[in-house]
Write a protein that holds these residues in place. Structure first.
Motif, PDB file in Angstrom:
ATOM      1  N   ALA A  49       0.841  -1.196   0.000  1.00  0.00           N
ATOM      2  CA  ALA A  49       0.000   0.000   0.000  1.00  0.00           C
ATOM      3  C   ALA A  49       0.874   1.243   0.000  1.00  0.00           C
ATOM      4  CB  ALA A  49      -0.924   0.011   1.213  1.00  0.00           C
ATOM      5  N   THR A  58      -4.830   7.038  -1.508  1.00  0.00           N
ATOM      6  CA  THR A  58      -4.265   5.768  -1.064  1.00  0.00           C
ATOM      7  C   THR A  58      -4.309   4.751  -2.206  1.00  0.00           C
ATOM      8  OG1 THR A  58      -6.416   5.071  -0.192  1.00  0.00           O
ATOM      9  CG2 THR A  58      -4.893   6.110   1.346  1.00  0.00           C
ATOM     10  N   TYR A  59      -3.390   3.814  -2.175  1.00  0.00           N
ATOM     11  CA  TYR A  59      -3.235   2.831  -3.244  1.00  0.00           C
ATOM     12  C   TYR A  59      -2.928   1.487  -2.603  1.00  0.00           C
ATOM     13  CZ  TYR A  59      -2.416   7.316  -5.468  1.00  0.00           C
ATOM     14  OH  TYR A  59      -2.534   8.616  -5.872  1.00  0.00           O
ATOM     15  N   TYR A  60      -3.483   0.422  -3.218  1.00  0.00           N
ATOM     16  CA  TYR A  60      -3.336  -0.897  -2.630  1.00  0.00           C
ATOM     17  C   TYR A  60      -3.042  -1.958  -3.682  1.00  0.00           C
ATOM     18  CZ  TYR A  60      -5.638   1.304   1.330  1.00  0.00           C
ATOM     19  OH  TYR A  60      -5.966   2.142   2.378  1.00  0.00           O
ATOM     20  N   ALA A  61      -2.313  -2.976  -3.245  1.00  0.00           N
ATOM     21  CA  ALA A  61      -2.184  -4.165  -4.077  1.00  0.00           C
ATOM     22  C   ALA A  61      -3.525  -4.885  -4.109  1.00  0.00           C
ATOM     23  CB  ALA A  61      -1.110  -5.087  -3.498  1.00  0.00           C
ATOM     24  N   ASP A  62      -3.812  -5.541  -5.207  1.00  0.00           N
ATOM     25  CA  ASP A  62      -5.086  -6.248  -5.335  1.00  0.00           C
ATOM     26  C   ASP A  62      -5.276  -7.276  -4.224  1.00  0.00           C
ATOM     27  OD1 ASP A  62      -5.110  -6.327  -8.985  1.00  0.00           O
ATOM     28  OD2 ASP A  62      -5.751  -4.792  -7.555  1.00  0.00           O
ATOM     29  N   SER A  63      -4.194  -7.878  -3.782  1.00  0.00           N
ATOM     30  CA  SER A  63      -4.275  -8.941  -2.786  1.00  0.00           C
ATOM     31  C   SER A  63      -4.731  -8.462  -1.415  1.00  0.00           C
ATOM     32  CB  SER A  63      -2.927  -9.643  -2.663  1.00  0.00           C
ATOM     33  OG  SER A  63      -1.923  -8.713  -2.279  1.00  0.00           O
ATOM     34  N   LYS A  65      -6.585  -5.305  -1.089  1.00  0.00           N
ATOM     35  CA  LYS A  65      -7.633  -4.302  -1.250  1.00  0.00           C
ATOM     36  C   LYS A  65      -8.902  -4.765  -0.542  1.00  0.00           C
ATOM     37  CE  LYS A  65      -7.180  -2.356  -5.137  1.00  0.00           C
ATOM     38  NZ  LYS A  65      -7.182  -2.099  -6.602  1.00  0.00           N
ATOM     39  N   GLY A  66      -9.488  -3.860   0.245  1.00  0.00           N
ATOM     40  CA  GLY A  66     -10.703  -4.194   0.987  1.00  0.00           C
ATOM     41  C   GLY A  66     -10.433  -4.781   2.366  1.00  0.00           C
ATOM     42  N   ARG A  67      -9.180  -5.150   2.630  1.00  0.00           N
ATOM     43  CA  ARG A  67      -8.825  -5.732   3.938  1.00  0.00           C
ATOM     44  C   ARG A  67      -7.838  -4.855   4.718  1.00  0.00           C
ATOM     45  NH1 ARG A  67      -6.041 -10.311   4.204  1.00  0.00           N
ATOM     46  NH2 ARG A  67      -4.983 -10.043   2.183  1.00  0.00           N
ATOM     47  N   THR A  69      -5.872  -1.031   5.336  1.00  0.00           N
ATOM     48  CA  THR A  69      -6.061   0.410   5.213  1.00  0.00           C
ATOM     49  C   THR A  69      -4.786   1.126   5.626  1.00  0.00           C
ATOM     50  OG1 THR A  69      -8.421   0.189   5.752  1.00  0.00           O
ATOM     51  CG2 THR A  69      -7.452   2.389   5.890  1.00  0.00           C
ATOM     52  N   SER A 106       4.204   1.779  -6.709  1.00  0.00           N
ATOM     53  CA  SER A 106       4.229   0.356  -6.363  1.00  0.00           C
ATOM     54  C   SER A 106       5.589  -0.292  -6.596  1.00  0.00           C
ATOM     55  CB  SER A 106       3.160  -0.407  -7.146  1.00  0.00           C
ATOM     56  OG  SER A 106       3.430  -0.326  -8.533  1.00  0.00           O
TER      57      SER A 106
END
Length: 124
Positions: A49, A58-63, A65-67, A69, A106
């Protein structure tokens, strides 16, 4: 001397939560993009992230994302990673890092400063 010091790692059961912190010193914290990376046993370091200078983006890896923060408190020179719904595959050493620019957030190549890492272990 720039220092990034991670804390908050540990052992947790699958489905649990942890909150990592990274305290920065020796740099003008608000002028750096902050990122979290991780390295699992036998694997290369990977992006988790990133958060922009003021925390508005904010930016997240797909793995994750949603879990997970990511957030930051510029008054405390600290960046956080809240990790929920943890899975065994999240087991890794987690590193925080700092860079000036946002482009290519990233990629670990442009991050100038790195912490020593904190171990996160998720049991099944």
């Amino acid at each position: 001397q720039v220092q990034l010091v991670e804390s908050g790692g540990g052992l947790v059961q699958a489905g649990g939560s942890l909150r990592l912190s990274c305290a920065a010193s020796g740099l003008t914290f608000r002028t750096y993009v902050m990122g979290w990376f991780r390295r699992a046993p036998g694997k290369e370091r990977e992006f988790v992230a990133a958060v922009s200078w003021a925390g508005s983006n904010t930016y997240y890896a797909d793995s994750v994302k949603g879990r997970f923060t990511i957030s930051r408190d510029n008054a405390k020179n600290t960046v956080y990673l809240q990790m929920d719904s943890l899975k065994p595959e999240d087991t890794a050493v987690y590193f925080c890092a700092a860079r000036s620019g946002l482009a290519g957030y990233s990629s670990d190549y442009e991050y100038k400063y790195w912490g020593q890492g904190t171990q996160v272990t998720v049991s099944s």
